[in-house]
Scaffold this motif. Sequence first.
Motif, PDB file in Angstrom:
ATOM      1  N   LYS A   1     -57.757  36.181 -18.833  1.00 49.65           N
ATOM      2  CA  LYS A   1     -56.955  35.281 -19.670  1.00 49.65           C
ATOM      3  C   LYS A   1     -57.232  33.812 -19.344  1.00 49.65           C
ATOM      4  N   ARG A   2     -57.460  33.518 -18.067  1.00 51.76           N
ATOM      5  CA  ARG A   2     -57.813  32.140 -17.708  1.00 51.76           C
ATOM      6  C   ARG A   2     -59.138  31.737 -18.337  1.00 51.76           C
ATOM      7  N   ASN A   3     -60.086  32.669 -18.383  1.00 55.10           N
ATOM      8  CA  ASN A   3     -61.371  32.379 -19.024  1.00 55.10           C
ATOM      9  C   ASN A   3     -61.197  32.076 -20.508  1.00 55.10           C
ATOM     10  N   LEU A   4     -60.355  32.865 -21.179  1.00 57.91           N
ATOM     11  CA  LEU A   4     -60.099  32.620 -22.597  1.00 57.91           C
ATOM     12  C   LEU A   4     -59.486  31.245 -22.817  1.00 57.91           C
ATOM     13  N   ARG A   5     -58.560  30.882 -21.932  1.00 59.45           N
ATOM     14  CA  ARG A   5     -57.902  29.583 -22.038  1.00 59.45           C
ATOM     15  C   ARG A   5     -58.930  28.451 -21.879  1.00 59.45           C
ATOM     16  N   GLU A   6     -59.835  28.593 -20.900  1.00 59.57           N
ATOM     17  CA  GLU A   6     -60.857  27.572 -20.684  1.00 59.57           C
ATOM     18  C   GLU A   6     -61.816  27.507 -21.876  1.00 59.57           C
ATOM     19  N   ASN A   7     -62.151  28.654 -22.439  1.00 55.06           N
ATOM     20  CA  ASN A   7     -63.021  28.672 -23.621  1.00 55.06           C
ATOM     21  C   ASN A   7     -62.399  27.883 -24.763  1.00 55.06           C
ATOM     22  N   ASN A   8     -61.103  28.093 -24.972  1.00 49.58           N
ATOM     23  CA  ASN A   8     -60.421  27.377 -26.052  1.00 49.58           C
ATOM     24  C   ASN A   8     -60.387  25.876 -25.800  1.00 49.58           C
ATOM     25  N   GLN A   9     -60.181  25.483 -24.536  1.00 42.41           N
ATOM     26  CA  GLN A   9     -60.165  24.061 -24.207  1.00 42.41           C
ATOM     27  C   GLN A   9     -61.536  23.440 -24.457  1.00 42.41           C
ATOM     28  N   LEU A  10     -62.598  24.157 -24.076  1.00 44.79           N
ATOM     29  CA  LEU A  10     -63.951  23.660 -24.320  1.00 44.79           C
ATOM     30  C   LEU A  10     -64.245  23.577 -25.812  1.00 44.79           C
ATOM     31  N   ALA A  11     -63.783  24.578 -26.565  1.00 42.90           N
ATOM     32  CA  ALA A  11     -63.991  24.552 -28.017  1.00 42.90           C
ATOM     33  C   ALA A  11     -63.270  23.373 -28.646  1.00 42.90           C
ATOM     34  N   GLY A  12     -62.052  23.072 -28.137  1.00 44.94           N
ATOM     35  CA  GLY A  12     -61.321  21.921 -28.659  1.00 44.94           C
ATOM     36  C   GLY A  12     -62.049  20.618 -28.386  1.00 44.94           C
ATOM     37  N   THR A  13     -62.610  20.485 -27.175  1.00 45.52           N
ATOM     38  CA  THR A  13     -63.388  19.286 -26.839  1.00 45.52           C
ATOM     39  C   THR A  13     -64.607  19.168 -27.740  1.00 45.52           C
ATOM     40  N   ARG A  14     -65.302  20.287 -27.936  1.00 51.55           N
ATOM     41  CA  ARG A  14     -66.470  20.277 -28.830  1.00 51.55           C
ATOM     42  C   ARG A  14     -66.093  19.852 -30.242  1.00 51.55           C
ATOM     43  N   ASP A  15     -65.010  20.418 -30.761  1.00 49.40           N
ATOM     44  CA  ASP A  15     -64.615  20.118 -32.142  1.00 49.40           C
ATOM     45  C   ASP A  15     -64.196  18.667 -32.325  1.00 49.40           C
ATOM     46  N   SER A  16     -63.655  18.054 -31.260  1.00 52.71           N
ATOM     47  CA  SER A  16     -63.251  16.652 -31.380  1.00 52.71           C
ATOM     48  C   SER A  16     -64.439  15.706 -31.219  1.00 52.71           C
ATOM     49  N   LEU A  17     -65.439  16.109 -30.415  1.00 49.41           N
ATOM     50  CA  LEU A  17     -66.585  15.227 -30.166  1.00 49.41           C
ATOM     51  C   LEU A  17     -67.664  15.335 -31.230  1.00 49.41           C
ATOM     52  N   LEU A  18     -67.851  16.529 -31.801  1.00 46.69           N
ATOM     53  CA  LEU A  18     -68.979  16.735 -32.721  1.00 46.69           C
ATOM     54  C   LEU A  18     -68.956  15.799 -33.928  1.00 46.69           C
ATOM     55  N   PRO A  19     -67.809  15.624 -34.628  1.00 47.27           N
ATOM     56  CA  PRO A  19     -67.813  14.686 -35.759  1.00 47.27           C
ATOM     57  C   PRO A  19     -68.174  13.259 -35.344  1.00 47.27           C
ATOM     58  N   ARG A  20     -67.752  12.846 -34.135  1.00 49.73           N
ATOM     59  CA  ARG A  20     -68.052  11.491 -33.659  1.00 49.73           C
ATOM     60  C   ARG A  20     -69.533  11.353 -33.340  1.00 49.73           C
ATOM     61  N   LEU A  21     -70.142  12.442 -32.831  1.00 42.79           N
ATOM     62  CA  LEU A  21     -71.579  12.416 -32.567  1.00 42.79           C
ATOM     63  C   LEU A  21     -72.378  12.326 -33.857  1.00 42.79           C
ATOM     64  N   LEU A  22     -71.978  13.149 -34.846  1.00 42.40           N
ATOM     65  CA  LEU A  22     -72.718  13.189 -36.112  1.00 42.40           C
ATOM     66  C   LEU A  22     -72.582  11.886 -36.885  1.00 42.40           C
ATOM     67  N   SER A  23     -71.440  11.237 -36.766  1.00 38.42           N
ATOM     68  CA  SER A  23     -71.214   9.985 -37.497  1.00 38.42           C
ATOM     69  C   SER A  23     -71.830   8.779 -36.797  1.00 38.42           C
ATOM     70  N   GLY A  24     -72.244   8.972 -35.541  1.00 34.66           N
ATOM     71  CA  GLY A  24     -72.785   7.856 -34.780  1.00 34.66           C
ATOM     72  C   GLY A  24     -71.722   7.044 -34.067  1.00 34.66           C
ATOM     73  N   GLU A  25     -70.459   7.429 -34.228  1.00 35.77           N
ATOM     74  CA  GLU A  25     -69.381   6.691 -33.558  1.00 35.77           C
ATOM     75  C   GLU A  25     -69.539   6.774 -32.047  1.00 35.77           C
ATOM     76  N   LEU A  26     -70.015   7.955 -31.564  1.00 31.52           N
ATOM     77  CA  LEU A  26     -70.222   8.145 -30.135  1.00 31.52           C
ATOM     78  C   LEU A  26     -71.713   8.048 -29.854  1.00 31.52           C
ATOM     79  N   ASP A  27     -72.120   7.032 -29.074  1.00 25.51           N
ATOM     80  CA  ASP A  27     -73.534   6.774 -28.778  1.00 25.51           C
ATOM     81  C   ASP A  27     -73.917   7.444 -27.460  1.00 25.51           C
ATOM     82  N   VAL A  28     -74.868   8.381 -27.528  1.00 20.30           N
ATOM     83  CA  VAL A  28     -75.323   9.073 -26.322  1.00 20.30           C
ATOM     84  C   VAL A  28     -76.800   8.792 -26.060  1.00 20.30           C
TER      85      VAL A  28
END
Length: 263
Positions: free
Chosen positions: A223-250
């Motif tokens: 269950k802890r693994n599932l919780r961490e997976n969801n947290q990582l997915a949330g981080t990915r979903d929040s960062l991906l639009p910013r990466l694609l739009s160029g708002e976040l420069d890497v």
Amino acid sequence: MNRTLEQMARALFKSWFIDFDPVHAKQRGEQPAGIDAETAALFPDRLVEIDGKEVPERWAYGSVSDIAQQVKNQMNPSDHPDALFAHFSIPAFDASGRPAIERGSEIKSNKFVVPDAAILVSKLNPATPRIWDTDLSDDVEYRVSSTEFIPLVTRSEDLRAFLYLALTSHDFAKALSGQASGTSNSHQRVKPSDILSSPVLLAPPQVIAAFGRLVIPILDHSKRNLRENNQLAGTRDSLLPRLLSGELDVSDWQDSITEVTPA
């Protein structure tokens, strides 16, 4: 990793409560494999016949209601529109095995209140089992489930792992499917009384407690693994639009990585 953890828990359940491996070992005069002497002493060294089936001596058939009770408390999340809810629903189970985190205003109609350490059993289409061992990990004010689930709470914490693995076994799903009613597989349902009256082979409390001590940490790790997976997915979903739009420069990240990567 979670598949491996689940397989470990299921293998131990099958060994103790279906194949009776420790009992057979003691019948042969051997020390049961994989368990200490104190745990091995909890098992008998002979089988007896009950209703045409051989089971360990002093074990007996009971029902789900002997070890768990149904919780029927309901609430309407819309009465708390700004509160955060962990919403255990059929779509959430199928998508990620984690509840959706939603505001009360987003959840329509009455829901069951999910108590501590509840196990949710879906009434819908028992040929596709949906058994949910819940936890208290989410930082929310309320926890609710779809009324397509039946919330069960074991009569002691020691029974939780045993009940969860019994409910997710192939034999239980097959037995429950035989009691379902409905016009098609996708709309078949079972009644709460059918779930509660389902037969379960019960070992003495000391055996089930020993099983819980071994298996509950494995299930909690999953269950802890599932919780961490969801947290990582949330981080990915929040960062991906910013990466694609160029708002976040890497663009300068590659140089940083190269500097610390060994040759």
